[in-house]
Enzyme design. Structure first.
Site, PDB file in Angstrom:
ATOM      1  N   ARG A 310       0.238   4.464   7.457  1.00 16.64           N
ATOM      2  CA  ARG A 310       0.230   5.009   9.207  1.00 16.64           C
ATOM      3  C   ARG A 310       1.395   4.319   8.808  1.00 16.64           C
ATOM      4  NH1 ARG A 310      -1.361   3.951  12.903  1.00 16.64           N
ATOM      5  NH2 ARG A 310      -1.638   6.023  13.915  1.00 16.64           N
ATOM      6  N   CYS A 341       7.235   0.616  -5.230  1.00 16.64           N
ATOM      7  CA  CYS A 341       8.695   0.972  -5.613  1.00 16.64           C
ATOM      8  C   CYS A 341       9.115   1.887  -4.693  1.00 16.64           C
ATOM      9  CB  CYS A 341       9.052   1.253  -6.656  1.00 16.64           C
ATOM     10  SG  CYS A 341       8.439   0.496  -8.568  1.00 16.64           S
TER      11      CYS A 341
END
Ligand code: PLP
Length: 421
Positions: A310, A341
């Site tokens: 979220r 990443c």
């Protein structure tokens, strides 16, 4: 103001000996108290039923707790229907509120006797051709425009893919009746994560008035009105939460004014809450692995957005408690990050927290709904375990953590990964 975790540092240290971080943990006591309150708030309505939105927290152990209180389930996919079936829900215990629905899912829902909620008028014929029209059927309404409470815009249904227009739902009811449907329901979901006691009453008024109009114009027998999800929770510590008793009372008033006054005082009220049922009763617990100082101060944890999406997806606020430092001043500013990443992999940006050290445990609050379930495997990250803190304070594993073998499982037709457990 602050949010208090339902676990202490001592508890987490003990739990982490068996279940390494990160993990999701749920508070059984909190879940039970909340569902009891919801039932009480709507006890004035004889047919009231909460259909827990499975997508929020698809865990059988959690759902079985809600089932004890008479809750059904709201499904919108094949595997959610399978979960409902496997847990012994059937017929009237299942709402199937799907959209862009594949034929096989309608067939499955029909086989289970679920209450099917049609998202579009074209689905009347689609359902009929797929598996016939059941005796009980529901249609989803979208009033279009902006959804306002007093003068503030809550959401933009006119821009949402769900539901039928007024003209369409009237026509759909006529078509369904002609095809043999006997008992009807209506449904709408107009705003998400609302923190106002007025959302349900305002939505209820729209749906109740629609029900009266539908009855007049189509002669259909309307048996239930589904207020769906959307009751939110206060993610921020300074927000005031909803008062479910006031919400139930607000809906009762409109019910009397609109439905009872029009001779429809026997209509059942349904809800499909997800967030309100579970979000506050789940923590994501993670350990601080690294500390980094460049242009900002970064705390690197062993959880990442794959465990709780979220913040990355919506920029959503989730409160963070540094366990054992609950009473220390929040006089340090950090970005709290995971290891993906992806630069949006941050649970918090510029968050004021007590001074953090490597090895500290963080509780990320309000992860009990739309938390674990939105998890994903990007960067080859594995989903964590889910644990249940029982009422007697013991801990039960209710989902094991994924292993590399789970990640590679869809290559099981090859030998590439057979050595990885
Ligand atoms: C997501 C969803 C819910 C639950 O929403 P919450 O915001 O978790 O209350 C209920 N019904 C439908 C159809 C949904 O898509």
């Amino acid at each position: 103001m602050s949010k208090k975790p339902f676990v202490t540092l001592e508890q987490v240290k003990e739990i982490a000996k068996t279940y390494p971080t990160p993990f999701h943990i749920y508070d059984e006591k909190g879940i039970r108290e909340n569902v009891k309150k919801l039932k009480e708030a709507f006890s004035w309505n004889k047919g009231f039923k909460e259909y827990f939105a499975i997508k929020a927290t698809p865990n059988p152990f959690i759902i079985n707790i809600l089932k004890e209180y008479g809750c059904g389930v709201d499904c919108s996919s094949m595997t959610e229907l399978m979960m409902a079936e496997a847990l012994g829900f059937d017929g009237d215990d299942i709402m199937f509120s799907s959209n862009a629905t594949p034929a096989c899912e309608y067939e499955y829902a029909r086989k289970l006797g679920a209450r099917i909620n049609l998202d579009d008028i074209t689905h009347v014929d689609f359902l009929d051709e797929t598996c016939g029209i059941p005796e009980t059927i529901c249609c989803r309404f979208n009033p279009g425009g902006y959804f306002q409470i007093a003068n503030s815009i809550m959401d933009n249904p006119g821009d949402a893919k769900y539901g039928m227009t007024k003209e369409q739902i009237i026509e759909a009811f006529k078509m369904l009746k002609a095809k043999g449907a006997k008992k009807f329901g209506i449904h709408a979901f107009l705003a998400s994560n609302t923190v106002t006691n007025d959302y349900y009453p305002t939505l209820a008024k729209i749906l109740f008035e629609l029900a009266v109009e539908l009855k007049e114009k189509t002669g259909c027998d309307i048996r239930f009105i589904n207020l769906s999800g959307g009751i939110g929770i206060p993610y921020k510590p300074d927000q005031e939460g909803n008062d479910i008793m006031a919400i139930g009372e607000g809906v009762r008033k409109v019910y009397e004014e609109v439905l009872t006054a029009n001779g429809m005082g026997d209509v059942a009220i349904f809800t499909e809450l997800g967030r309100f049922m579970l979000a506050p009763y789940g923590h994501l617990v993670t350990k601080v692995l690294h500390f980094k100082h460049t242009y900002k101060e970064y705390v690197g944890c062993d959880a990442c957005a794959a465990n709780l999406m979220r913040p990355a997806m919506y920029g959503a606020y989730h409160h963070i408690t540094v366990l054992g430092k609950e009473d220390e001043p929040c006089d340090h500013k950090y970005d709290v990050t995971g290891s993906l990443c992806e630069n949006n992999d941050k649970f918090a940006i510029d968050r004021m927290l007590p001074e953090i050290e490597i090895g500290d445990y963080l509780v990320i609050h309000d992860a009990g709904a739309h938390g674990f379930s939105m998890g994903y495997n990007y960067n080859g990250k594995l989903r964590s375990a889910e644990l249940l803190l029982k009422e007697d304070q013991s801990v039960q594993m209710i989902r094991r953590a994924e292993t590399p073998a789970d990640y590679f499982a869809t290559f099981d037709f090859t030998d590439y990964f057979k050595n990885y457990k």
